[in-house]
Each structure stands twice: as structure tokens, then as C-alpha cells.
Design an enzyme around this catalytic site. Sequence first.
Site, PDB file in Angstrom:
ATOM      1  N   CYS A  79       0.834  -1.209   0.000  1.00 22.04           N
ATOM      2  CA  CYS A  79       0.000   0.000   0.000  1.00 22.04           C
ATOM      3  C   CYS A  79       0.871   1.262   0.000  1.00 22.04           C
ATOM      4  CB  CYS A  79      -0.915  -0.047   1.228  1.00 22.04           C
ATOM      5  SG  CYS A  79      -1.753   1.492   1.601  1.00 22.04           S
ATOM      6  N   CYS A  86       0.027   3.895   2.659  1.00 24.64           N
ATOM      7  CA  CYS A  86       0.438   3.406   3.989  1.00 24.64           C
ATOM      8  C   CYS A  86       1.896   3.775   4.253  1.00 24.64           C
ATOM      9  CB  CYS A  86       0.273   1.895   4.086  1.00 24.64           C
ATOM     10  SG  CYS A  86      -1.417   1.312   3.895  1.00 24.64           S
TER      11      CYS A  86
END
Length: 109
Positions: A31, A34
Site C-alpha cells: 500500500c 500506507c
Amino acid sequence: MVVKSIESYEEFQSLISGDKAIVIDFWATWCGPCKVIGPIFEKISDTPAGEMLGFYKVDVDVQEKIAQEVGIQAMPTFVFFNKGQPVKKVVGANPQALQAGITEVSSSL
């Protein structure tokens, strides 16, 4: 405070049911957002809020049972727990919303 990884479902259950309110960063290694907000989450954990809240993270691909139970549908998602109950959720890599959530939850303790 150092952000600690939750390594098991049992550890998750113990932490959310504890005396201290916590915030969990639900993330994934693949991600991109993230990776951007992760260091910000770590930095916030070193502020006075880090003494009031426990800061943890869960890799949703490793701890699928936890992610399913909490109902994680997007990464990153930050979920605040107090006395075993989720009390706030912040979805997305939004530093302002994350800081606002931390301020809101820590001031209600």
C-alpha cells in the site's frame, strides 16, 4: 512510544480490552499511501498523545482474522479502541484527520 506490531489475534483481543485506549494502523506492505503516512503515525506516537494512547499496527495480509473482525475495507485505516469497543475510525492517508482523531480520543479519556 514505539509503534508495536500486533502479532496475533489473542494479542489484539488483550490490547483492545486493556485499561489503556489504543489506536491501530491497519496497513499493507504493498500500500503506497500506507508507506507515506506510516512515518507520520510513528512521529505522532512520540508526542504527549503517545503517553495517553497505545500505538499499534496490523499488517492486514498477515493478520486477516483481525482485519475481518474490525471490518477493514481500505488501507490505511486507523481504528481507535477504548475498553474493548471501537470509538473512532479514520480511513485514508490523511495526516490532519489522523491528528484530529488522536486529539479527540485522547481528550475524551
